[in-house]
Write a protein that holds these residues in place. Sequence first.
Motif, PDB file in Angstrom:
ATOM      1  N   ASN A  50      11.983  35.981  25.744  1.00 45.63           N
ATOM      2  CA  ASN A  50      12.502  35.169  26.835  1.00 45.63           C
ATOM      3  C   ASN A  50      13.889  34.686  26.437  1.00 45.63           C
ATOM      4  O   ASN A  50      14.360  34.962  25.333  1.00 45.63           O
ATOM      5  CB  ASN A  50      11.553  34.009  27.175  1.00 45.63           C
ATOM      6  N   ALA A  51      14.531  33.954  27.305  1.00 44.88           N
ATOM      7  CA  ALA A  51      15.903  33.529  27.040  1.00 44.88           C
ATOM      8  C   ALA A  51      15.992  32.595  25.842  1.00 44.88           C
ATOM      9  O   ALA A  51      17.002  32.571  25.142  1.00 44.88           O
ATOM     10  CB  ALA A  51      16.491  32.860  28.272  1.00 44.88           C
ATOM     11  N   ALA A  52      14.935  31.844  25.569  1.00 49.04           N
ATOM     12  CA  ALA A  52      14.964  30.922  24.431  1.00 49.04           C
ATOM     13  C   ALA A  52      14.915  31.671  23.101  1.00 49.04           C
ATOM     14  O   ALA A  52      15.455  31.194  22.111  1.00 49.04           O
ATOM     15  CB  ALA A  52      13.805  29.943  24.530  1.00 49.04           C
ATOM     16  N   THR A  53      14.277  32.823  23.088  1.00 50.53           N
ATOM     17  CA  THR A  53      14.163  33.585  21.843  1.00 50.53           C
ATOM     18  C   THR A  53      15.110  34.771  21.801  1.00 50.53           C
ATOM     19  O   THR A  53      15.078  35.551  20.855  1.00 50.53           O
ATOM     20  CB  THR A  53      12.717  34.093  21.665  1.00 50.53           C
ATOM     21  N   HIS A  60      24.988  35.549  25.971  1.00 50.64           N
ATOM     22  CA  HIS A  60      26.394  35.542  26.360  1.00 50.64           C
ATOM     23  C   HIS A  60      26.649  36.569  27.472  1.00 50.64           C
ATOM     24  O   HIS A  60      27.334  36.266  28.460  1.00 50.64           O
ATOM     25  CB  HIS A  60      27.270  35.830  25.140  1.00 50.64           C
ATOM     26  N   ALA A  61      26.088  37.773  27.313  1.00 53.88           N
ATOM     27  CA  ALA A  61      26.247  38.810  28.337  1.00 53.88           C
ATOM     28  C   ALA A  61      25.608  38.371  29.648  1.00 53.88           C
ATOM     29  O   ALA A  61      26.161  38.587  30.733  1.00 53.88           O
ATOM     30  CB  ALA A  61      25.641  40.124  27.849  1.00 53.88           C
ATOM     31  N   ARG A  62      24.440  37.734  29.581  1.00 50.40           N
ATOM     32  CA  ARG A  62      23.760  37.244  30.782  1.00 50.40           C
ATOM     33  C   ARG A  62      24.597  36.182  31.481  1.00 50.40           C
ATOM     34  O   ARG A  62      24.781  36.213  32.699  1.00 50.40           O
ATOM     35  CB  ARG A  62      22.394  36.652  30.405  1.00 50.40           C
ATOM     36  N   ASP A  63      25.126  35.247  30.697  1.00 53.63           N
ATOM     37  CA  ASP A  63      25.920  34.170  31.281  1.00 53.63           C
ATOM     38  C   ASP A  63      27.197  34.697  31.945  1.00 53.63           C
ATOM     39  O   ASP A  63      27.565  34.242  33.028  1.00 53.63           O
ATOM     40  CB  ASP A  63      26.266  33.128  30.227  1.00 53.63           C
ATOM     41  N   TYR A  65      27.652  37.684  33.221  1.00 54.63           N
ATOM     42  CA  TYR A  65      27.241  38.400  34.431  1.00 54.63           C
ATOM     43  C   TYR A  65      26.875  37.432  35.556  1.00 54.63           C
ATOM     44  O   TYR A  65      27.363  37.556  36.678  1.00 54.63           O
ATOM     45  CB  TYR A  65      26.069  39.322  34.093  1.00 54.63           C
ATOM     46  N   LEU A  66      26.020  36.452  35.254  1.00 54.25           N
ATOM     47  CA  LEU A  66      25.582  35.517  36.296  1.00 54.25           C
ATOM     48  C   LEU A  66      26.718  34.649  36.814  1.00 54.25           C
ATOM     49  O   LEU A  66      26.811  34.391  38.025  1.00 54.25           O
ATOM     50  CB  LEU A  66      24.450  34.640  35.774  1.00 54.25           C
ATOM     51  N   ASN A  67      27.593  34.194  35.924  1.00 51.15           N
ATOM     52  CA  ASN A  67      28.732  33.391  36.367  1.00 51.15           C
ATOM     53  C   ASN A  67      29.643  34.198  37.291  1.00 51.15           C
ATOM     54  O   ASN A  67      30.207  33.653  38.234  1.00 51.15           O
ATOM     55  CB  ASN A  67      29.524  32.870  35.177  1.00 51.15           C
ATOM     56  N   HIS A  68      29.769  35.501  37.028  1.00 49.73           N
ATOM     57  CA  HIS A  68      30.613  36.325  37.883  1.00 49.73           C
ATOM     58  C   HIS A  68      29.988  36.536  39.265  1.00 49.73           C
ATOM     59  O   HIS A  68      30.649  36.332  40.282  1.00 49.73           O
ATOM     60  CB  HIS A  68      30.876  37.690  37.226  1.00 49.73           C
ATOM     61  N   ILE A  69      28.723  36.938  39.301  1.00 48.13           N
ATOM     62  CA  ILE A  69      28.140  37.270  40.604  1.00 48.13           C
ATOM     63  C   ILE A  69      27.935  36.041  41.483  1.00 48.13           C
ATOM     64  O   ILE A  69      27.809  36.169  42.691  1.00 48.13           O
ATOM     65  CB  ILE A  69      26.829  38.071  40.485  1.00 48.13           C
ATOM     66  N   MET A  70      27.919  34.856  40.887  1.00 48.12           N
ATOM     67  CA  MET A  70      27.763  33.644  41.699  1.00 48.12           C
ATOM     68  C   MET A  70      29.033  33.306  42.481  1.00 48.12           C
ATOM     69  O   MET A  70      28.966  32.647  43.513  1.00 48.12           O
ATOM     70  CB  MET A  70      27.372  32.450  40.822  1.00 48.12           C
ATOM     71  N   VAL A  71      30.182  33.748  41.991  1.00 49.91           N
ATOM     72  CA  VAL A  71      31.432  33.397  42.670  1.00 49.91           C
ATOM     73  C   VAL A  71      32.117  34.584  43.335  1.00 49.91           C
ATOM     74  O   VAL A  71      32.965  34.393  44.198  1.00 49.91           O
ATOM     75  CB  VAL A  71      32.422  32.705  41.705  1.00 49.91           C
ATOM     76  N   CYS A  72      31.756  35.796  42.959  1.00 49.81           N
ATOM     77  CA  CYS A  72      32.427  36.978  43.512  1.00 49.81           C
ATOM     78  C   CYS A  72      31.848  37.302  44.883  1.00 49.81           C
ATOM     79  O   CYS A  72      30.652  37.518  45.042  1.00 49.81           O
ATOM     80  CB  CYS A  72      32.253  38.164  42.566  1.00 49.81           C
ATOM     81  N   ARG A  73      32.714  37.377  45.880  1.00 47.44           N
ATOM     82  CA  ARG A  73      32.265  37.673  47.243  1.00 47.44           C
ATOM     83  C   ARG A  73      31.957  39.157  47.434  1.00 47.44           C
ATOM     84  O   ARG A  73      31.278  39.537  48.381  1.00 47.44           O
ATOM     85  CB  ARG A  73      33.308  37.222  48.256  1.00 47.44           C
TER      86      ARG A  73
END
Length: 102
Positions: A50-53, A60-63, A65-73
């Motif tokens: 899981n993300a904790a382990t 870092h790769a997940r963050d 990716y998620l930060n990009h798709i949340m703001v990219c139209r």
Amino acid sequence: MSLLSGLLDHMPPAATGTDSRKVDIRPRPRLVVATRIDRPAQLITGSHANAATATPEWRHARDLYLNHIMVCRACYAPTGRYCTEGAHLRSDYENTPMEAHV
């Protein structure tokens, strides 16, 4: 004379200071644990990723990716539509190992 003043004529005037609630200055009791309960350690039968382990590289790769798709139209993950940068970040996210191989 307005309709509102006619409705309020039968009401007594409000006395000042009588509408406030009494303030209780006594301290409230606090909840505390009376005795500590010692529980046996739970057995972990298998490794569950899981993300904790996960590895710091995967997080870092997940963050990124998620930060990009949340703001990219242009990116819309449910249908798999990504801009060039989003597609690159998605492939990095998918190809980064979540667990460290020991």
